[in-house]
Scaffold this active site. Structure first.
Site, PDB file in Angstrom:
ATOM      1  N   ASN A  21       0.815  -1.218   0.000  1.00 38.13           N
ATOM      2  CA  ASN A  21       0.000   0.000   0.000  1.00 38.13           C
ATOM      3  C   ASN A  21       0.847   1.266   0.000  1.00 38.13           C
ATOM      4  O   ASN A  21       0.343   2.356   0.295  1.00 38.13           O
ATOM      5  CB  ASN A  21      -0.915   0.035   1.235  1.00 38.13           C
ATOM      6  CG  ASN A  21      -1.761  -1.209   1.387  1.00 38.13           C
ATOM      7  OD1 ASN A  21      -1.524  -2.015   2.284  1.00 38.13           O
ATOM      8  ND2 ASN A  21      -2.711  -1.397   0.504  1.00 38.13           N
ATOM      9  N   HIS A  77      -2.591  -6.153  -3.314  1.00 36.59           N
ATOM     10  CA  HIS A  77      -2.475  -4.903  -4.085  1.00 36.59           C
ATOM     11  C   HIS A  77      -1.283  -4.911  -5.045  1.00 36.59           C
ATOM     12  O   HIS A  77      -0.957  -3.871  -5.621  1.00 36.59           O
ATOM     13  CB  HIS A  77      -2.390  -3.706  -3.141  1.00 36.59           C
ATOM     14  CG  HIS A  77      -3.704  -3.363  -2.511  1.00 36.59           C
ATOM     15  ND1 HIS A  77      -4.750  -2.807  -3.228  1.00 36.59           N
ATOM     16  CD2 HIS A  77      -4.166  -3.531  -1.260  1.00 36.59           C
ATOM     17  CE1 HIS A  77      -5.794  -2.630  -2.422  1.00 36.59           C
ATOM     18  NE2 HIS A  77      -5.478  -3.079  -1.222  1.00 36.59           N
ATOM     19  N   HIS A 101      -0.053 -13.125   3.947  1.00 36.07           N
ATOM     20  CA  HIS A 101      -0.913 -11.962   3.737  1.00 36.07           C
ATOM     21  C   HIS A 101      -2.363 -12.422   3.661  1.00 36.07           C
ATOM     22  O   HIS A 101      -2.787 -12.957   2.645  1.00 36.07           O
ATOM     23  CB  HIS A 101      -0.475 -11.276   2.436  1.00 36.07           C
ATOM     24  CG  HIS A 101      -1.005  -9.899   2.277  1.00 36.07           C
ATOM     25  ND1 HIS A 101      -0.434  -8.819   2.897  1.00 36.07           N
ATOM     26  CD2 HIS A 101      -2.058  -9.425   1.595  1.00 36.07           C
ATOM     27  CE1 HIS A 101      -1.108  -7.738   2.586  1.00 36.07           C
ATOM     28  NE2 HIS A 101      -2.106  -8.066   1.805  1.00 36.07           N
ATOM     29  N   HIS A 151      -1.883  -7.687   6.140  1.00 33.04           N
ATOM     30  CA  HIS A 151      -3.096  -7.390   5.352  1.00 33.04           C
ATOM     31  C   HIS A 151      -4.243  -6.737   6.132  1.00 33.04           C
ATOM     32  O   HIS A 151      -4.919  -5.875   5.593  1.00 33.04           O
ATOM     33  CB  HIS A 151      -3.652  -8.629   4.626  1.00 33.04           C
ATOM     34  CG  HIS A 151      -4.942  -8.372   3.897  1.00 33.04           C
ATOM     35  ND1 HIS A 151      -5.019  -7.617   2.739  1.00 33.04           N
ATOM     36  CD2 HIS A 151      -6.219  -8.740   4.164  1.00 33.04           C
ATOM     37  CE1 HIS A 151      -6.287  -7.565   2.324  1.00 33.04           C
ATOM     38  NE2 HIS A 151      -7.035  -8.222   3.175  1.00 33.04           N
ATOM     39  N   HIS A 204      -4.086  -4.755   8.633  1.00 32.34           N
ATOM     40  CA  HIS A 204      -3.661  -3.421   9.082  1.00 32.34           C
ATOM     41  C   HIS A 204      -3.899  -3.189  10.574  1.00 32.34           C
ATOM     42  O   HIS A 204      -3.784  -2.053  11.045  1.00 32.34           O
ATOM     43  CB  HIS A 204      -4.335  -2.308   8.261  1.00 32.34           C
ATOM     44  CG  HIS A 204      -3.877  -2.261   6.838  1.00 32.34           C
ATOM     45  ND1 HIS A 204      -4.018  -1.148   6.028  1.00 32.34           N
ATOM     46  CD2 HIS A 204      -3.269  -3.197   6.063  1.00 32.34           C
ATOM     47  CE1 HIS A 204      -3.523  -1.402   4.816  1.00 32.34           C
ATOM     48  NE2 HIS A 204      -3.069  -2.639   4.823  1.00 32.34           N
TER      49      HIS A 204
HETATM   50 FE   LIG Z   1      -2.313  -3.792   3.159  1.00 32.64          FE
HETATM   51 FE   LIG Z   2      -3.615  -6.600   1.520  1.00 29.06          FE
END
Ligand SMILES: [Fe+2]
Ligand SMILES: [Fe+2]
Length: 252
Positions: free
Chosen positions: A40, A68, A148, A173, A175
């Site tokens: 990210n 991502h 993840h 992942h 967060h």
């Molecule tokens: Fe992330």
């Molecule tokens: Fe992610």
């Protein structure tokens, strides 16, 4: 063998707080290697070569990715050419990049694997088989797996599946840092999620109003990274020989 692993770096706030606090973390823990999840790092979505280079300049040596990974097309050639960036190993072979890398430190091979869970994420190859295949084919003294994933159960399953076979299984992942860091029975260091690095007062890095509106209206919304202070940095310190895992959580 001491490692710092920094959780999902989100946008410029994530990069800024790494720049501000990483020197202090290095001074305190004296790591041999610094790894970060960078999926990210470019405006909350993906990674660009320019931002990857920025992270390397800050002292990060290996970047792992996640769902991502394909957000920024300009990264694709770098995924092929730069061994320091690792994408989930359970994408098909036809996808650019690779799912693991090795670093030599003091004559020892440290293997870093990135793999994606399947629960609430893309329907990729089996993550358990993908990691197993790498471990069967690569020579390593130490191995760290960035798992993840969304589901706590899937990440813990990976932890137990690899217990005694790898040095650490670290979740990314969601967060949000989990409070379940531990040493598993056969010596593998484990945490369900390392947490994120970036804005603190948003919702997993995004401006909170946008996310709240989306939950209420069920309408599509454009997520924007919150840039207001304060920022947060979430990471773990690992001592792979002494079997120590220490969460790091800095909130400005
Ligand atoms: Fe992330
Ligand atoms: Fe992610």
């Amino acid at each position: 063998m001491k490692v710092i692993f920094i959780g999902d770096i989100v946008g410029s706030p994530g990069r800024d707080i790494v720049e501000e606090h990483l020197p202090l973390i290095i001074e305190k823990y004296n790591p041999d290697l610094i790894v970060a999840n960078g999926e990210n790092a470019a405006g909350g979505k993906g990674l660009t070569p320019k931002i990857a280079d920025e992270l390397f300049e800050l002292g990060i040596e290996i970047i792992t990715m996640g769902n991502h990974v394909w957000d920024k097309k300009e990264l694709y050639p770098m995924l092929e050419s730069d061994l320091r960036i690792v994408r989930p190993a359970n994408y098909p072979d036809a996808a650019p990049g690779k799912g693991y890398t090795t670093v030599k430190i003091d004559g020892k091979n440290l293997l870093i694997i990135n793999v994606s869970g399947l629960v609430y994420l893309d329907n990729l190859n089996c993550p358990f088989k993908a990691v197993e295949e790498i471990l069967n084919n690569v020579t390593y003294d130490y191995a760290i797996v960035d798992m993840h994933g969304e589901a706590t159960s899937e990440k813990l399953a990976m932890g137990w599946f690899l217990d005694g076979k790898v040095s650490a299984v670290l979740g990314t992942h969601t967060h949000v840092q989990t409070a379940d860091h531990r040493v598993l029975k056969e010596g593998t260091l484990y945490i369900t999620d390392v947490g994120m690095t970036g804005p603190y007062d948003g919702i997993i890095g995004v401006e909170k109003e946008v996310v709240i509106d989306k939950f209420i209206s069920k309408m599509p919304a454009r997520f924007t990274v919150l840039t207001d202070r304060p920022y947060q940095l979430n990471a773990v310190f690992l001592d792979l020989n002494e079997k120590i895992i220490t969460p790091i959580r800095i909130v400005e």
